[in-house]
Design a protein around this motif. Sequence first.
Motif, short mmCIF file in Angstrom:
data_model
loop_
_atom_site.label_atom_id
_atom_site.label_comp_id
_atom_site.label_asym_id
_atom_site.label_seq_id
_atom_site.Cartn_x
_atom_site.Cartn_y
_atom_site.Cartn_z
N ALA A 84 -146.80 93.46 22.10
CA ALA A 84 -148.10 92.64 21.90
C ALA A 84 -148.37 92.32 23.10
N PHE A 85 -148.06 93.13 24.34
CA PHE A 85 -149.24 92.70 25.36
C PHE A 85 -149.23 94.72 25.68
N LEU A 86 -149.18 95.23 24.94
CA LEU A 86 -149.98 96.72 24.61
C LEU A 86 -150.90 96.75 23.72
N ILE A 87 -150.96 95.66 23.38
CA ILE A 87 -152.29 96.03 22.41
C ILE A 87 -153.20 96.44 23.06
N PRO A 88 -154.28 96.01 24.06
CA PRO A 88 -155.27 96.08 25.05
C PRO A 88 -154.68 97.42 25.25
N GLU A 89 -153.89 98.26 25.67
CA GLU A 89 -153.94 99.76 25.98
C GLU A 89 -154.36 100.12 24.31
N LEU A 90 -153.44 100.12 23.23
CA LEU A 90 -153.49 100.54 21.82
C LEU A 90 -155.04 101.07 21.72
N HIS A 93 -158.11 101.92 24.91
CA HIS A 93 -158.08 103.59 25.39
C HIS A 93 -157.81 104.21 24.31
N LEU A 94 -156.58 103.85 23.38
CA LEU A 94 -156.30 105.17 22.28
C LEU A 94 -157.10 104.71 20.81
N GLY A 95 -157.56 103.73 20.59
CA GLY A 95 -158.13 103.85 19.62
C GLY A 95 -157.41 102.93 18.55
N MET A 96 -156.22 103.11 18.73
CA MET A 96 -155.72 101.89 17.48
C MET A 96 -156.42 100.62 17.17
N LEU A 98 -157.57 96.85 15.25
CA LEU A 98 -156.30 95.93 16.36
C LEU A 98 -155.36 94.88 15.11
N ALA A 99 -156.20 95.68 13.76
CA ALA A 99 -154.75 95.46 12.53
C ALA A 99 -153.82 96.15 12.60
N GLN A 100 -153.67 97.44 12.69
CA GLN A 100 -152.76 98.47 12.82
C GLN A 100 -151.73 98.00 14.29
N ALA A 101 -153.00 97.94 15.41
CA ALA A 101 -151.51 97.34 16.49
C ALA A 101 -151.25 95.84 16.34
N GLY A 102 -151.66 95.82 15.44
CA GLY A 102 -150.88 94.04 15.12
C GLY A 102 -149.88 93.89 14.49
N LEU A 103 -149.51 94.82 13.38
CA LEU A 103 -148.20 95.04 12.16
C LEU A 103 -147.57 95.74 14.22
N LEU A 104 -147.92 96.64 14.74
CA LEU A 104 -146.52 97.03 15.54
C LEU A 104 -146.32 96.09 16.30
N ALA A 105 -146.95 95.18 16.61
CA ALA A 105 -146.68 94.50 18.06
C ALA A 105 -145.33 93.17 17.20
N ALA A 106 -146.16 93.25 15.31
CA ALA A 106 -144.61 91.93 15.19
C ALA A 106 -143.34 92.85 14.91
N ALA A 107 -143.24 94.02 15.08
CA ALA A 107 -141.82 95.03 14.49
C ALA A 107 -140.68 94.67 14.66
#
Length: 457
Positions: A84-90, A93-96, A98-107
Amino acid sequence: MRSRQDDGPNSNRRREASRDGRGDSPQGMRSGDAAGSQRSSQGTVQATATATGTPAPTPAKAWLMLLLGVGAQTAGTTFVSAPAFLIPELTTHLGMPLAQAGLLAAAPTVGMVLTLIAWGALADRIGERWVISTGLALTASAALGAALTPGYAALAVFGMLGGAAAASSNAASGRVVVGWFPRHRRGLAMGIRQMAQPLGVTIAALAVPTTAASHGLAAAMVLPMVLNGALAIACALGIANPPRSTRSSSQSPQAAGIPSQHPQHPNPYRRGSFLWRIHTVSVLLVVPQFTLSTFGLVWLIADAGLDGITAGATVSAAQMIGALGRIAIGVWSDRIGSRVRLLRWVAVAGAATMAIAALTDVAALRPAAAAAFVVATIVSVADNGLAFTSVAEAAGPQWSGTALGAQNTGQFVAASVVGPTIGALVAAVGYPIAFCLVALAPLAAIPLVPAEDAHSE
């Protein structure tokens, strides 16, 4: 639902000792226990305390078990919170998206939900020591895999695997704390243990975003890896499984050829509705808790009119006071000798504080809104330790791991629904009406709280 006070592990030892003239012995306890002699002396002290009507003293080793339990839970939470705390970087800076980053954080949370009950059942069967240490070792391995394997898909897969492994500490660490502490100290002990979750989130919040921004995503997973690896070793060396209320097979009625109509350790879910009601109450009380933790900061800025710095400080203060409040209400439950009585009061207060928060929004009372948020947050987390302890005490030492796993599973499932549901509700009707509707959840929990505590010890 209340079990007879005399029918516990201490009375079993006293009856066995009176039959054959020997004192307490590690024989008949769970095999593989490295603390047999200490358990025997603990049982003697507790039996003496029971006979004299005085509270049993807390074993000195119990505090070490609490320390290791808190450490294990903190390490697991650090891993689960890291994505979840990787979301700002993702996203920045990495262009992911937000919805995709949220799914990754929920894994990791998805992995936990899938394995909580299984880990608890395994702890019931083999004890807490190897469940916790093995789970943490697997979590550290998942963090290593996430650090070494490039790609977002690998990060999600290892995140889910690590979450599934980290679930071991959720059920088993609470089980070991409840097992080592006497009943009149469990509220305090579980209140301290419940601080592990905000502590783990805080560690991840301080370390993961800055490390990811400076050194990349792989480096951000090093701290969770090291923390879980170190705690795996510490728990393997330091945790001793608590005493069990298990008779030796030679003393059972079946071994003597006497048929028994009742199993030695019946399923507590079939004995009555107590556990089902506590689980349901906890699910309902998750609604205000996760509403405030998810949307509180945005509400304070958007509707209450606080600036970002003040709103952030308000949220931090609420979380810190709430963590201390878990300990205070645990001590309170020890003093009055009841978990469910306080749980009912928390449900009443939860409904009231959400309604008050909505009122401050309608009246545009900025200082009052901040105060209402802090109070509502403190109340919203106060039930966790009460319900957790109550579930363990009602399930008994042979079923507490399974029951605690079920307790956490229900809460995590409910929490996953709160975000999108309340978000849509706020978008449709605004915060005041949404908060009033959220207040209906703790209001519905009030009549479901059992009238009395249940003990299966």
